[in-house]
Design an enzyme around this catalytic site. Sequence first.
Site, PDB file in Angstrom:
ATOM      1  N   MET A  12     -45.998  -5.123 -57.334  1.00  0.00           N
ATOM      2  CA  MET A  12     -46.451  -5.655 -58.623  1.00  0.00           C
ATOM      3  C   MET A  12     -45.728  -4.926 -59.749  1.00  0.00           C
ATOM      4  O   MET A  12     -45.835  -3.713 -59.870  1.00  0.00           O
ATOM      5  CB  MET A  12     -47.970  -5.403 -58.710  1.00  0.00           C
ATOM      6  CG  MET A  12     -48.659  -6.057 -59.843  1.00  0.00           C
ATOM      7  SD  MET A  12     -50.458  -5.992 -59.640  1.00  0.00           S
ATOM      8  CE  MET A  12     -50.820  -4.283 -59.956  1.00  0.00           C
ATOM      9  N   HIS A  13     -44.966  -5.672 -60.516  1.00  0.00           N
ATOM     10  CA  HIS A  13     -44.253  -5.021 -61.620  1.00  0.00           C
ATOM     11  C   HIS A  13     -43.995  -5.932 -62.820  1.00  0.00           C
ATOM     12  O   HIS A  13     -43.405  -5.510 -63.812  1.00  0.00           O
ATOM     13  CB  HIS A  13     -42.898  -4.494 -61.129  1.00  0.00           C
ATOM     14  CG  HIS A  13     -41.910  -5.589 -60.845  1.00  0.00           C
ATOM     15  ND1 HIS A  13     -41.941  -6.322 -59.690  1.00  0.00           N
ATOM     16  CD2 HIS A  13     -40.896  -6.094 -61.573  1.00  0.00           C
ATOM     17  CE1 HIS A  13     -40.979  -7.222 -59.702  1.00  0.00           C
ATOM     18  NE2 HIS A  13     -40.330  -7.115 -60.845  1.00  0.00           N
ATOM     19  N   ARG A  14     -44.400  -7.223 -62.735  1.00  0.00           N
ATOM     20  CA  ARG A  14     -44.124  -8.153 -63.841  1.00  0.00           C
ATOM     21  C   ARG A  14     -44.834  -7.691 -65.100  1.00  0.00           C
ATOM     22  O   ARG A  14     -46.035  -7.344 -65.048  1.00  0.00           O
ATOM     23  CB  ARG A  14     -44.660  -9.549 -63.532  1.00  0.00           C
ATOM     24  CG  ARG A  14     -43.988 -10.240 -62.437  1.00  0.00           C
ATOM     25  CD  ARG A  14     -42.847 -11.123 -62.886  1.00  0.00           C
ATOM     26  NE  ARG A  14     -41.990 -11.259 -61.737  1.00  0.00           N
ATOM     27  CZ  ARG A  14     -40.698 -11.006 -61.695  1.00  0.00           C
ATOM     28  NH1 ARG A  14     -40.069 -10.641 -62.784  1.00  0.00           N
ATOM     29  NH2 ARG A  14     -40.024 -11.128 -60.600  1.00  0.00           N
TER      30      ARG A  14
END
Length: 376
Positions: free
Chosen positions: A212-214
């Site tokens: 998860m990095h958006r």
Amino acid sequence: MYRLICVVGARPNFMKIAPIIDALKSETDIQVTLVHTGQHYDDNMKQQFFVQLGIPEPDIDLGVGSGTHSIQTAQIMMHFEPVLEKYSAQAVLVVGDVNSTIACALVAVKNHIPVIHVEAGLRSGDRQMPEEINRILTDQLSDLLYTTERNAESNLNREGIPSNRIRFVGNVMIDTLKKHVTKAAPVAETLSGFANAEALAKIEAGYALLTMHRPSNVDDKETLTRLLDTLSQISKRLPIIFPLHPRTAEKIKEFGLQNKIDEADITVLPPQGYMQILGLMANAKLVLTDSGGIQEETTALGVPCVTLRENTERPITVDQGTNTIVGSDPVAILAAVEDVISNGGKHGRQPELWDGQAAVRIARDLSSWFDQQPQT
Ligand code: UD1
């Protein structure tokens, strides 16, 4: 002999460029100059991918690094222009949708050098996503567009790009996956030093991999808090392994949310190499992600994927593959996870031309395209 500049900048570019460079070497006499913009620069975001995937050292490293979108894009453009002037290339090849992709495409086209875009025509329809802007603009600037799924061509046609510039060739990232999957790192090896014997035994009975990095998930405190709470609930059913992207690590710290991770059954790892992430994906019971590439890789591996985004630019992974789009709503996330735990989730099938040969198709086509270009 033709000279082609190939550009990479960020982590998801590396697995795409590796098979292209190999195929250009084995199938053509095109001379490749590899430029790395330096958008990603940490060893674990860059160097280990070059080593594991056998990508040659870049001929030029622009060393640009991080910054706001405008600063990063502008810096790449400023540093790339002199390179174009020095190496008289007949074309510039860019992959994917990161800031390095649009920045170098723009410089090339302004210098009257044709642009080739690999992974063209993907559209999420979400202009809040920086990558969507990069995709639309890069495709508009490109002379030759290679696509991974058939509906990309209608997206491009709708934006006025004629079919004679578009080639459906399949997915180069899946070339890389197929080449390496049997040599992927064992999960226990990847976790050594990060999980004790008890945690490891639990993980070996089944785990969820999370990436998860958006910005849409991690840059807003409320959203990130809600997601971490939901993940904590999931971890009561299935332990979670979470390789932490630097952007996400920064935000967890900034918002003071570390306790949410500590209190849940979440094993945090630093960003992993390709062989490690491939092993973690291939053996997972399910993958939770907001990545673009991982939606495709899980489809190719037949592993259920729950995508923490409101939309996808890769609809084939939903229509034919193992992907379910759930956004950041806890109810939808928990329902999709429950479906995987109780029913095994979606099975899916291999999309057309995701067969490990996309880069060879590109190399052969590119060679005849060069032959057809007016000599300068
Ligand atoms: C970029 C891409 C995204 C891709 C992602 C994969 C764009 C617009 N986004 O997002 O599409 O999915 O890469 O990782 O191009 N940082 C480090 N070390 C590094 C690189 C970055 O610590 O080697 C940190 C910096 O604090 C930086 C932040 O991560 O500010 C974000 O990096 P950046 O390249 O701007 O975007 P990503 O979120 O990685």
